[in-house]
Design an enzyme around this catalytic site. Structure first.
Site, mmCIF file in Angstrom:
data_model
loop_
_atom_site.group_PDB
_atom_site.id
_atom_site.type_symbol
_atom_site.label_atom_id
_atom_site.label_comp_id
_atom_site.label_asym_id
_atom_site.label_seq_id
_atom_site.Cartn_x
_atom_site.Cartn_y
_atom_site.Cartn_z
ATOM 1 N N HIS A 110 0.844 -1.151 -0.133
ATOM 2 C CA HIS A 110 0.171 -0.023 0.083
ATOM 3 C C HIS A 110 0.850 1.274 -0.005
ATOM 4 O O HIS A 110 1.885 1.250 0.768
ATOM 5 C CB HIS A 110 -0.977 0.228 1.236
ATOM 6 N N GLU A 146 -3.670 1.884 -7.337
ATOM 7 C CA GLU A 146 -4.340 3.083 -6.615
ATOM 8 C C GLU A 146 -3.379 4.052 -6.865
ATOM 9 O O GLU A 146 -2.228 4.285 -6.277
ATOM 10 C CB GLU A 146 -4.161 2.779 -5.121
#
Ligand code: PEP
Length: 258
Positions: free
Chosen positions: A97, A169
């Site tokens: 992430h 993302e």
């Protein structure tokens, strides 16, 4: 036409065990009225994994961990190992992430080791990739993303690659100060990622789910899920309370599978 999509949320550092359990109870009951073509997952805090696994074990909600070390055991204070997560029965490991990359210096080589370790235990790596705002401004988004994919997925067989999921993302689209991406841009990037996966793994590359994440909400999610190479949504803030997540799930179900 989509056969199956993945929809899930990473809780980050937002919920205690008690809050997580009450959220999960509600989600399990919401899931009973959602098509089985939607694979649902939640990624709780480490402390909540054991009780949440117990709660979800007879449901269709998969659970994931927010990170993982690549070694089974050792002198790595503060880390959690694949063996420990496997013992709990975790299904998905979220890796890379942007917050892990930004605040904890995680890099693609580390992520690659974690992908291999997770697969050894039969857990599904969910590898997050994304360019930052400077890279986008310099016109090197695709180069960055191709390199992230190539290194994170290095030395995987075609068979292993099919166990992996990718979440695209864009860093500039995530979180409170994120700017939601244009659907045309997301479409161009997902098509590019699919091509890269097929270059790396041949036909097996077409079976790798490509999820989109970054300020996905009730007002924009249809635009994203309608994109051909988007096979799921990775949602943050808009899925952190079950009321808002439920609205998205019902509308999504109606839109794609009713
Ligand atoms: C994220 O942080 O990965 C994310 C997708 O968050 P949000 O949906 O809140 O932008």
């Amino acid at each position: 036409m989509k056969n199956k999509i993945w929809v899930g949320t990473n809780w980050k550092m937002t919920k205690t065990i008690r809050e997580g359990l009450s959220y999960t109870e509600e989600l399990i009951s919401i899931a009973e009225n959602i098509s089985s073509n939607i694979e649902l997952f939640i990624i709780p805090s480490y402390t909540a994994l054991v009780p949440i696994k117990k709660l979800t074990s007879n449901s269709r909600v998969h659970i994931g961990s927010q990170n993982m070390h690549w070694e089974d055991q050792g002198a790595f204070t503060g880390e959690i190992s694949p063996k420990m997560l496997d013992e709990i029965g975790v299904n998905i490991i979220e890796l890379g992430h942007s917050e892990r990359r930004q605040y904890y210096n995680e890099n693609d080589e580390d992520i690659n080791k974690k992908v291999h370790s997770g697969l050894k235990y039969g857990m599904k790596p969910l590898v997050c990739i994304g360019e930052n705002i400077e890279q986008k401004a310099n016109g090197i988004s695709k180069e960055m993303l191709a390199a992230q994919l190539k290194v994170c997925l290095k030395d995987l067989t075609e068979e292993q690659a099919q166990q992996v999921m990718i979440a695209y993302e864009p860093v500039w689209a995530i979180g409170e100060s994120g700017i939601p991406a244009d659907a045309t841009y997301v479409s161009e990037i997902h098509q590019f990622l699919r091509e890269q996966l097929m270059n790396l793994f041949g036909d097996a590359g077409s079976a790798v789910p490509l999820l989109y994440g970054g300020s996905v909400n009730f007002d924009n999610f249809i635009e994203y899920i309608d994109i051909e190479d988007v096979n799921g949504l990775f949602i943050g803030r808009s899925a952190w309370n079950t009321e808002s997540f439920e609205k998205i799930l019902h509308r999504l179900d109606e839109h794609l599978f009713a």
